[in-house]
Design an enzyme around this catalytic site. Structure first.
Site, mmCIF file in Angstrom:
data_model
loop_
_atom_site.group_PDB
_atom_site.id
_atom_site.type_symbol
_atom_site.label_atom_id
_atom_site.label_comp_id
_atom_site.label_asym_id
_atom_site.label_seq_id
_atom_site.Cartn_x
_atom_site.Cartn_y
_atom_site.Cartn_z
ATOM 1 N N ASP A 15 1.173 -1.499 -0.103
ATOM 2 C CA ASP A 15 -0.032 -0.229 -0.300
ATOM 3 C C ASP A 15 0.697 1.542 0.011
ATOM 4 O OD1 ASP A 15 -2.856 0.872 0.262
ATOM 5 O OD2 ASP A 15 -2.155 1.725 1.617
ATOM 6 N N ASP A 66 -4.272 2.598 -4.424
ATOM 7 C CA ASP A 66 -2.603 2.201 -4.622
ATOM 8 C C ASP A 66 -2.639 0.997 -4.361
ATOM 9 O OD1 ASP A 66 -3.849 3.395 -2.075
ATOM 10 O OD2 ASP A 66 -2.290 4.765 -1.378
#
Length: 320
Positions: A196, A240
């Site tokens: 992440d 993301d």
């Protein structure tokens, strides 16, 4: 009022075209159009003589240069046109149909003289008079290469994230299940990374979503892919967040990969602003379900975020 009787129905006469004879189009002409439009060629196989007869259209499909008429070849020469991996089951299907006196339909790959591979659909059936053993087989082959390539491209698009050029969530979900089954079957280690971005929202807010999209692409191409093997699986899980599935990799090996990825991001800084990644690791524990395995990796990622970001954390009991 009575309707028209059968005797009063129109009858084809001189100068009136019937369904059986369309003006200017012979049966041979119809077949020629069908072959040209459909990419179809016809063949006949003589069982006793072991000879295969190809018409000119099928020769063109096979890659013969300037065919001028039917060609005859022995069975082994014809088999030599088939991709070696496909030959055994094509022969098996062919002879099984002969033994059972039944039609067949199959697909196989053809290798042309210039080494180009084409995909063909073949249909045929044995022919014989009543009570006799089949002596001939007749059928056709259709070049379906364009159709196969289109199907593959549509399938790729359905499982592909166009922004990052990685697998999408649907594809990664399938891979998780597939690799879990393989690890169970062969009793091999299997690890999962959840990656992440740290501070990604701030980059989007400061520089816009277009800059954020470019950053995701650069992270994948410059920082993630160079650290992975060809057998590893990388996909965008959402936003993301990315998953990396590492077959035949234990916790120690997964940690090495994750640290290389983290260091590459911190060193290259591919975006317009400061960016790092946090990574959670979970090594598969048979026979846990895929969801439980993924949840452990998520908990490890959460711990990496809680502990200050820009770090790699392996799952340990007690993570909440």
């Amino acid at each position: 009022m009575k309707g028209p009787s059968l005797d009063s129905q129109p009858v084809a006469g001189p100068g009136t075209p019937s369904e059986e004879a369309l003006p200017g189009v012979s049966a041979e002409g119809k077949i020629a159009v069908l072959q040209e439009v459909g990419g179809i060629g016809f063949w006949t196989y003589d069982v006793v003589g072991e000879r295969v007869h190809l018409d000119t259209r099928l020769q063109a499909i096979y890659g013969y240069q300037h065919p001028t008429g039917p060609v005859v070849m022995d069975l082994e020469t014809w088999r030599g046109h088939i991709l070696p991996e496909d030959r055994p089951w094509v022969s098996q299907c062919f002879w099984q149909a002969f033994r059972n006196d039944e039609p067949w339909q199959l697909r196989f790959r053809l290798v042309r003289p210039d080494a180009e591979i084409r995909h063909l659909r073949c249909e045929g059936r044995p022919t014989a008079h009543s009570g006799e053993e089949p002596r001939y087989a007749v059928g056709f082959e259709e070049d379906i290469t364009d159709r196969v390539l289109l199907e593959r491209e549509l399938e790729r698009q359905a499982q592909h994230d166009p922004l990052t050029e990685t697998s999408n969530r649907r594809r990664m979900d399938h891979i998780l299940h597939e690799e879990r089954e393989r690890a169970l079957r062969y009793q091999t280690p299997l690890s999962l990374l959840v990656i992440d971005g740290d501070g990604f929202k701030q980059i989007n807010d400061a520089y816009g979503h277009e800059a954020g999209d470019l950053l995701l692409h650069e992270l994948v191409q410059s920082c993630f892919r160079p650290q992975l093997r060809i057998t590893d699986h990388l996909g965008r899980w959402g936003g993301d967040e990315f998953l990396v599935v590492l077959p035949q990799t234990d916790e120690s090996g997964a940690t090495e990969v994750a640290e290389r990825i983290r260091e590459q991001v911190a060193t290259l800084q591919p975006g317009p602003g400061s960016i790092t990644v946090s990574i959670g690791i979970a090594t598969y524990r048979p026979p846990e379900a895929t969801g439980a395995w993924l949840r452990r990796a998520d908990l490890a990622l959460y711990e990496a975020k809680r502990a200050g970001r820009n770090r790699v954390v392996r799952y340990r009991e007690g993570f909440l």
